[in-house]
Design a protein around this motif. Structure first.
Motif, PDB file in Angstrom:
ATOM      1  N   ALA A  78       0.563  -1.742  -0.351  1.00 15.98           N
ATOM      2  CA  ALA A  78      -0.145  -0.039   0.064  1.00 15.98           C
ATOM      3  C   ALA A  78       1.144   1.195   0.082  1.00 15.98           C
ATOM      4  CB  ALA A  78      -0.918   0.166   1.094  1.00 15.98           C
ATOM      5  N   THR A  79       0.882   1.904  -0.631  1.00 19.55           N
ATOM      6  CA  THR A  79       1.072   3.346  -0.859  1.00 19.55           C
ATOM      7  C   THR A  79      -0.191   4.461   0.156  1.00 19.55           C
ATOM      8  OG1 THR A  79       2.282   2.882  -2.505  1.00 19.55           O
ATOM      9  CG2 THR A  79       1.945   5.168  -2.201  1.00 19.55           C
ATOM     10  N   THR A  80       0.564   5.136   1.262  1.00 21.57           N
ATOM     11  CA  THR A  80      -0.907   5.906   1.683  1.00 21.57           C
ATOM     12  C   THR A  80      -0.117   7.562   1.407  1.00 21.57           C
ATOM     13  OG1 THR A  80       0.185   4.844   3.620  1.00 21.57           O
ATOM     14  CG2 THR A  80      -0.593   6.640   4.380  1.00 21.57           C
ATOM     15  N   HIS A  81       1.757   7.955   1.143  1.00 21.27           N
ATOM     16  CA  HIS A  81       1.668   9.131   0.518  1.00 21.27           C
ATOM     17  C   HIS A  81       2.855   8.930  -0.566  1.00 21.27           C
ATOM     18  CE1 HIS A  81       0.051  11.244   4.418  1.00 21.27           C
ATOM     19  NE2 HIS A  81       0.224  10.282   4.849  1.00 21.27           N
ATOM     20  N   SER A  82       2.511   9.803  -1.365  1.00 22.00           N
ATOM     21  CA  SER A  82       3.589   9.637  -2.679  1.00 22.00           C
ATOM     22  C   SER A  82       3.674  10.907  -3.420  1.00 22.00           C
ATOM     23  CB  SER A  82       3.177   9.075  -3.953  1.00 22.00           C
ATOM     24  OG  SER A  82       1.848   9.163  -4.140  1.00 22.00           O
ATOM     25  N   PRO A  83       4.431  11.235  -4.034  1.00 21.82           N
ATOM     26  CA  PRO A  83       4.416  13.117  -4.653  1.00 21.82           C
ATOM     27  C   PRO A  83       3.110  12.932  -5.747  1.00 21.82           C
ATOM     28  CG  PRO A  83       6.144  11.762  -5.135  1.00 21.82           C
ATOM     29  CD  PRO A  83       5.810  10.859  -4.658  1.00 21.82           C
ATOM     30  N   TYR A  84       3.099  11.636  -5.918  1.00 24.24           N
ATOM     31  CA  TYR A  84       2.249  11.442  -7.421  1.00 24.24           C
ATOM     32  C   TYR A  84       1.042  10.648  -7.427  1.00 24.24           C
ATOM     33  CZ  TYR A  84       6.586  13.062  -9.565  1.00 24.24           C
ATOM     34  OH  TYR A  84       7.800  14.165  -9.437  1.00 24.24           O
ATOM     35  N   THR A  85      -0.725  11.227  -7.636  1.00 22.01           N
ATOM     36  CA  THR A  85      -1.818  10.613  -7.828  1.00 22.01           C
ATOM     37  C   THR A  85      -1.575   9.283  -8.110  1.00 22.01           C
ATOM     38  OG1 THR A  85      -2.768  11.416  -9.898  1.00 22.01           O
ATOM     39  CG2 THR A  85      -2.532  12.757  -7.213  1.00 22.01           C
ATOM     40  N   ILE A  86      -0.509   9.191  -9.531  1.00 18.93           N
ATOM     41  CA  ILE A  86      -0.975   7.769  -9.557  1.00 18.93           C
ATOM     42  C   ILE A  86      -0.089   6.300  -9.131  1.00 18.93           C
ATOM     43  CG2 ILE A  86      -1.894   8.251 -11.619  1.00 18.93           C
ATOM     44  CD1 ILE A  86       1.449   7.829 -12.872  1.00 18.93           C
ATOM     45  N   CYS A  87       1.249   6.564  -8.180  1.00 18.95           N
ATOM     46  CA  CYS A  87       1.995   5.945  -7.468  1.00 18.95           C
ATOM     47  C   CYS A  87       0.992   5.113  -7.035  1.00 18.95           C
ATOM     48  CB  CYS A  87       2.878   6.372  -6.314  1.00 18.95           C
ATOM     49  SG  CYS A  87       3.917   7.565  -7.120  1.00 18.95           S
ATOM     50  N   PRO A  88       0.322   4.953  -5.706  1.00 24.95           N
ATOM     51  CA  PRO A  88      -0.284   3.387  -5.029  1.00 24.95           C
ATOM     52  C   PRO A  88      -1.132   2.596  -6.598  1.00 24.95           C
ATOM     53  CG  PRO A  88      -1.670   5.928  -4.517  1.00 24.95           C
ATOM     54  CD  PRO A  88      -1.119   6.039  -5.414  1.00 24.95           C
ATOM     55  N   GLU A  89      -1.700   3.089  -7.707  1.00 24.52           N
ATOM     56  CA  GLU A  89      -1.946   2.109  -8.789  1.00 24.52           C
ATOM     57  C   GLU A  89      -0.874   0.642  -8.441  1.00 24.52           C
ATOM     58  OE1 GLU A  89      -1.938   4.252 -11.885  1.00 24.52           O
ATOM     59  OE2 GLU A  89      -4.238   5.532 -11.829  1.00 24.52           O
ATOM     60  N   ILE A  90       0.380   1.271  -8.709  1.00 24.55           N
ATOM     61  CA  ILE A  90       0.949  -0.262  -8.820  1.00 24.55           C
ATOM     62  C   ILE A  90       0.820  -1.205  -7.901  1.00 24.55           C
ATOM     63  CG2 ILE A  90       3.270   1.235  -7.468  1.00 24.55           C
ATOM     64  CD1 ILE A  90       3.051  -1.084 -11.382  1.00 24.55           C
ATOM     65  N   ALA A  91       1.495  -0.664  -6.289  1.00 18.45           N
ATOM     66  CA  ALA A  91       1.044  -1.427  -5.124  1.00 18.45           C
ATOM     67  C   ALA A  91       0.022  -3.382  -5.691  1.00 18.45           C
ATOM     68  CB  ALA A  91       0.310  -1.240  -4.025  1.00 18.45           C
ATOM     69  N   ALA A  92      -0.496  -3.545  -6.436  1.00 21.15           N
ATOM     70  CA  ALA A  92      -1.430  -4.971  -6.478  1.00 21.15           C
ATOM     71  C   ALA A  92      -0.870  -5.073  -8.236  1.00 21.15           C
ATOM     72  CB  ALA A  92      -2.619  -4.114  -7.711  1.00 21.15           C
ATOM     73  N   SER A  93       0.527  -4.744  -8.123  1.00 17.51           N
ATOM     74  CA  SER A  93       1.557  -5.771  -9.067  1.00 17.51           C
ATOM     75  C   SER A  93       2.364  -6.632  -8.229  1.00 17.51           C
ATOM     76  CB  SER A  93       2.428  -4.824  -9.693  1.00 17.51           C
ATOM     77  OG  SER A  93       1.973  -3.667 -10.608  1.00 17.51           O
ATOM     78  N   TYR A  94       2.876  -6.157  -6.901  1.00 17.31           N
ATOM     79  CA  TYR A  94       3.624  -6.947  -6.191  1.00 17.31           C
ATOM     80  C   TYR A  94       3.193  -8.216  -5.971  1.00 17.31           C
ATOM     81  CZ  TYR A  94       6.459  -3.531  -6.288  1.00 17.31           C
ATOM     82  OH  TYR A  94       7.260  -2.414  -6.026  1.00 17.31           O
ATOM     83  N   GLN A  95       1.180  -8.410  -6.024  1.00 18.08           N
ATOM     84  CA  GLN A  95       0.951 -10.135  -5.993  1.00 18.08           C
ATOM     85  C   GLN A  95       2.421 -11.161  -6.900  1.00 18.08           C
ATOM     86  OE1 GLN A  95      -1.269 -10.157  -3.935  1.00 18.08           O
ATOM     87  NE2 GLN A  95      -1.512  -9.059  -3.569  1.00 18.08           N
ATOM     88  N   ARG A  96       2.547 -10.505  -7.440  1.00 20.12           N
ATOM     89  CA  ARG A  96       3.291 -11.373  -8.557  1.00 20.12           C
ATOM     90  C   ARG A  96       4.799 -11.862  -7.418  1.00 20.12           C
ATOM     91  NH1 ARG A  96       5.918  -7.968 -13.499  1.00 20.12           N
ATOM     92  NH2 ARG A  96       5.336  -6.158 -12.305  1.00 20.12           N
ATOM     93  N   LEU A  97       5.349 -11.717  -6.032  1.00 21.62           N
ATOM     94  CA  LEU A  97       6.124 -12.311  -5.302  1.00 21.62           C
ATOM     95  C   LEU A  97       5.353 -13.431  -4.971  1.00 21.62           C
ATOM     96  CD1 LEU A  97       6.901  -8.853  -3.247  1.00 21.62           C
ATOM     97  CD2 LEU A  97       8.272 -10.141  -4.993  1.00 21.62           C
ATOM     98  N   VAL A  98       4.010 -13.706  -5.043  1.00 16.64           N
ATOM     99  CA  VAL A  98       3.565 -15.385  -4.479  1.00 16.64           C
ATOM    100  C   VAL A  98       3.750 -16.333  -5.245  1.00 16.64           C
ATOM    101  CG1 VAL A  98       1.339 -16.572  -4.312  1.00 16.64           C
ATOM    102  CG2 VAL A  98       2.062 -13.549  -4.078  1.00 16.64           C
ATOM    103  N   GLY A  99       4.606 -17.119  -3.991  1.00 13.36           N
ATOM    104  CA  GLY A  99       4.838 -18.155  -5.332  1.00 13.36           C
ATOM    105  C   GLY A  99       6.419 -17.560  -4.997  1.00 13.36           C
ATOM    106  N   LEU A 100       7.324 -16.786  -4.784  1.00 12.56           N
ATOM    107  CA  LEU A 100       8.839 -16.903  -5.359  1.00 12.56           C
ATOM    108  C   LEU A 100       8.857 -17.764  -3.729  1.00 12.56           C
ATOM    109  CD1 LEU A 100       9.655 -13.534  -6.454  1.00 12.56           C
ATOM    110  CD2 LEU A 100       9.575 -15.919  -7.746  1.00 12.56           C
ATOM    111  N   ARG A 101      10.093 -17.921  -3.776  1.00 16.24           N
ATOM    112  CA  ARG A 101      11.253 -17.654  -2.229  1.00 16.24           C
ATOM    113  C   ARG A 101      11.657 -17.450  -1.968  1.00 16.24           C
ATOM    114  NH1 ARG A 101      14.727 -21.042  -0.613  1.00 16.24           N
ATOM    115  NH2 ARG A 101      14.429 -22.319   1.519  1.00 16.24           N
TER     116      ARG A 101
END
Length: 193
Positions: A78-101
């Motif tokens: 999650a992004t609570t504060h960022s300089p750009y309003t679009i920054c929080p959109e990328i948080a969902a991409s980190y689901q790609r970590l699921v399954g990594l060791r």
């Protein structure tokens, strides 16, 4: 020994990274981290917004849920504060970590998955310290689950694996040092006192 007194100076930037490890009631492990950047002066954004001195410029959070084998079974970013309003959109991409060791090659894989526009520099930066905290949390938790072992003597397989990673991993764990001589004499390489 603390640092010497500094020269006269003006504060410009603070970055705080906090990582914590938890054993969940269901037997899984949560590793949580946050990164906070603040400035020692007011900031004006491109869209006219103003950020007062000391208020968060960046504030991002990550939770990794791990198995005993360091496999990532769930991710929340999650992004609570960022300089750009679009920054929080990328948080969902980190689901790609699921399954990594988390283990050898983890940081390289993270850099590949989230390079450039495919990630957030700050969230990605948190994953390195989180991997370290994962090892410290899970390995100590697994040792606590096992029957207490003597400081010197036979060890479980998990302890032996941990020991193999520790010896010569830093100055304090060097094979010819006092901690290894006392706790793991079978791996001590220095002169016998």
């Amino acid at each position: 020994m603390p640092l010497s007194p500094p020269a006269a100076r003006q504060h410009y930037h603070t970055r705080q990274i906090q990582c914590e490890g938890f054993l969940r009631d269901d037997g899984l492990w949560d590793i949580e981290a946050s990164i906070t950047d603040t400035k020692g002066y007011p900031v004006s954004f491109y869209d006219g917004r103003q950020l007062p001195e000391g208020e968060p410029l960046h504030l991002m959070h990550v939770r990794l849920t791990l198995s005993d084998q360091y496999e990532i079974v769930a991710v929340e970013a999650a992004t609570t504060h960022s300089p750009y309003t679009i920054c929080p959109e990328i948080a969902a991409s980190y689901q790609r970590l699921v399954g990594l060791r988390i283990g050898p090659g983890f940081n390289r894989k993270v850099r590949e998955l989230f390079k450039g526009r495919d990630g957030c520099t700050h969230i990605t930066e948190l994953l390195g310290p989180m991997a370290t905290v994962a090892f410290q949390t899970v390995s100590s938790g697994l040792r606590k689950r096992e029957a207490p072992q003597p400081a010197v003597g036979p060890r479980t397989t998990a302890q032996a694996r941990l020991l193999a990673r520790l010896i010569d991993s830093c100055h304090g764990w060097r094979s010819d040092g006092e901690p290894v001589r006392v706790q793991f004499p079978e791996h001590y390489t220095g002169d016998t006192p």
